[in-house]
Design an enzyme around this catalytic site. Structure first.
Site, PDB file in Angstrom:
ATOM      1  N   SER A 180    -116.057  28.147  81.649  1.00 34.98           N
ATOM      2  CA  SER A 180    -115.261  26.952  81.936  1.00 34.98           C
ATOM      3  C   SER A 180    -116.156  25.744  82.241  1.00 34.98           C
ATOM      4  CB  SER A 180    -114.369  27.226  83.141  1.00 34.98           C
ATOM      5  OG  SER A 180    -115.174  27.617  84.231  1.00 34.98           O
TER       6      SER A 180
ATOM      7  N   CYS B 278    -117.705  34.242  82.147  1.00 34.72           N
ATOM      8  CA  CYS B 278    -116.750  33.641  83.074  1.00 34.72           C
ATOM      9  C   CYS B 278    -115.880  34.767  83.625  1.00 34.72           C
ATOM     10  CB  CYS B 278    -115.900  32.625  82.300  1.00 34.72           C
ATOM     11  SG  CYS B 278    -114.570  31.903  83.268  1.00 34.72           S
TER      12      CYS B 278
ATOM     13  N   CYS C 268    -117.885  35.543  89.920  1.00 38.89           N
ATOM     14  CA  CYS C 268    -117.766  34.292  89.174  1.00 38.89           C
ATOM     15  C   CYS C 268    -119.187  33.833  88.851  1.00 38.89           C
ATOM     16  CB  CYS C 268    -117.053  33.267  90.055  1.00 38.89           C
ATOM     17  SG  CYS C 268    -117.132  31.574  89.476  1.00 38.89           S
TER      18      CYS C 268
HETATM   19  N1  DGL Z   1    -117.514  30.512  86.058  1.00 39.15           N
HETATM   20  C1  DGL Z   1    -116.156  30.849  86.263  1.00 39.15           C
HETATM   21  C2  DGL Z   1    -115.873  32.262  86.571  1.00 39.15           C
HETATM   22  O1  DGL Z   1    -116.789  33.024  86.379  1.00 39.15           O
HETATM   23  C3  DGL Z   1    -115.222  29.823  86.349  1.00 39.15           C
HETATM   24  C4  DGL Z   1    -114.689  29.249  87.486  1.00 39.15           C
HETATM   25  C5  DGL Z   1    -113.558  28.307  87.219  1.00 39.15           C
HETATM   26  O2  DGL Z   1    -113.539  27.664  86.176  1.00 39.15           O
HETATM   27  O3  DGL Z   1    -112.683  28.238  88.072  1.00 39.15           O
HETATM   28  O4  DGL Z   1    -114.813  32.640  86.994  1.00 39.15           O
END
Ligand code: DGL
Length: 281
Positions: free
Chosen positions: A15, A77, A190
Site C-alpha cells: 500500500s 503487505c 505489517c
Molecule cells: N504495509 C502494510 C501491511 O503490511 C500496509 C498498511 C496499510 O496500508 O494500512 O499491512
C-alpha cells in the site's frame, strides 16, 4: 517454465513504502534478481479500509505488475495478504505469495512457550489470518492479536526514530495486551513495522523475538522461485520503483527502508487505469 520467464523481474507491491522492507531482504537474499516495486502511496493506508476496497486496490496493483511482465507477484503487505481471496490469488498467470504463512512458520519455529503475539493493521487483525496460519502449524499455540492503526501513518510520516516520544507512547499503549499475555515471540504483521522495531523491542523487552514478515517472506520467495524453476541467471539485479502519488516522499524516505540497498529509478503511475483479468478457473 522456459528460460525467458526466469529472466523476468519479480513483482512486489504494498500500500505504500512498507513493502520496501521486503525488497531490502529480497535484494540481500537474491541479489541477481530484477525487481519491480509498486507502492500505492496515493491510497495508503489500506489497513483501515473495508475488505472489498482492499481487494479492488490489490487487483489493480497486481494488474500493474503483470503489465511489467513479472514472473511472480509478492504482496509485501500484511493487509493484502490477509484479505485477497484464494480465487484471485490462485488464478493469476504467475505464482503469487503473501507474507502471512512464512511469518507464521518463523514464529512457530522461534517460540519456546507457545505464546505468540501478532500486531497488524485493523483489517489484518480482524481477518484472523495470522492466528489461523499459526494454528495450522501449532494447534496448541496461545495467540494474542492487537490492531495498531496509528503505526502506519507514523512510519509513513517519518516518525520512526528510536527515541521518538510520540511513537514510543503509542507503542506503549498498543502493546499492553501482548505484553500482559507474556508472549515470547511477536509477529510484526505489517511490513511498515520493522522501521519501528527498536521502539517495539524496547517496550516488549529483550527476551521477546520479533518476526519481520518481509524477511520471512523473502526466504519463502527464494524457495518458491527455486521450486518453479524461476530463479534468475547470474548478474547484478536492478530495481524499478513505481508509486501512485508524487515521487517526493519516496525520494525522502525510501533509503531508510532500503538501507544499503537504496538506489534505482522511481516513477509515478496512474494506478486507477489498470484492470486485472483473471485466468479462467
Ligand atoms: N504495509 C502494510 C501491511 O503490511 C500496509 C498498511 C496499510 O496500508 O494500512 O499491512
Amino acid at each position: 517454465m522456459c528460460e525467458n520467464a526466469a529472466r523476468r523481474p519479480i513483482g512486489v507491491f504494498d500500500s505504500g513504502l512498507g513493502g520496501l522492507t521486503a525488497v531490502r531482504e529480497l535484494r540481500r537474499l537474491l541479489p541477481c534478481e530484477d525487481i519491480v516495486y509498486f507502492g500505492d502511496t496515493g491510497r495508503v493506508p489500506y489497513g483501515t479500509r473495508s475488505p472489498s476496497t482492499i481487494v479492488e486496490y490489490a487487483k489493480q496493483d497486481i494488474a500493474f505488475l503483470l503489465s511489467k511482465r513479472v514472473k511472480a507477484v509478492i504482496a509485501a503487505c500484511g493487509t493484502v495478504s490477509s484479505t485477497l481471496p484464494a480465487h484471485v490469488s490462485s488464478n493469476l498467470p504467475v505464482p503469487y505469495m503473501g507474507v502471512v504463512e512464512s511469518a507464521a512458520e518463523a514464529a512457530v519455529l522461534a517460540t519456546h512457550t507457545g505464546r505468540i503475539g501478532v500486531i497488524g493493521t485493523p483489517a489484518t487483525v480482524s481477518s484472523g489470518s495470522y492466528p489461523a496460519a499459526i494454528r495450522k502449524l501449532s494447534p496448541s499455540a496461545r495467540i494474542t492479536a492487537t490492531a495498531c492503526p496509528l503505526f502506519v501513518p507514523l512510519v509513513e510520516n517519518g516518525y520512526f526514530d528510536e527515541h521518538n516520544p510520540v511513537t514510543r507512547l503509542v507503542a506503549q499503549d498498543y502493546l499492553k495486551d501482548v505484553k500482559a499475555a507474556g508472549v515470547d515471540t511477536l509477529i510484526l504483521g505489517c511490513t511498515h513495522y520493522p522501521l519501528i522495531a527498536p521502539i517495539i523491542s524496547s517496550v516488549m523487552g529483550p527476551d521477546v523475538t520479533l518476526i519481520d514478515v518481509g524477511r520471512a517472506a523473502a526466504q519463502r520467495a527464494r524457495r518458491m522461485l527455486e521450486r518453479a524453476g524461476l530463479l534468475g541467471p547470474e548478474g547484478r539485479g536492478s530495481v524499478e520503483y513505481y508509486v501512485s502519488d508524487s515521487t517526493e516522499q519516496f525520494d525522502r524516505l525510501a533509503h531508510i527502508f532500503l538501507g544499503e540497498y537504496a538506489g534505482g529509478s522511481v516513477q509515478r503511475i496512474e494506478i486507477d487505469s489498470y484492470t486485472l483479468t483473471l485466468a479462467a478457473p
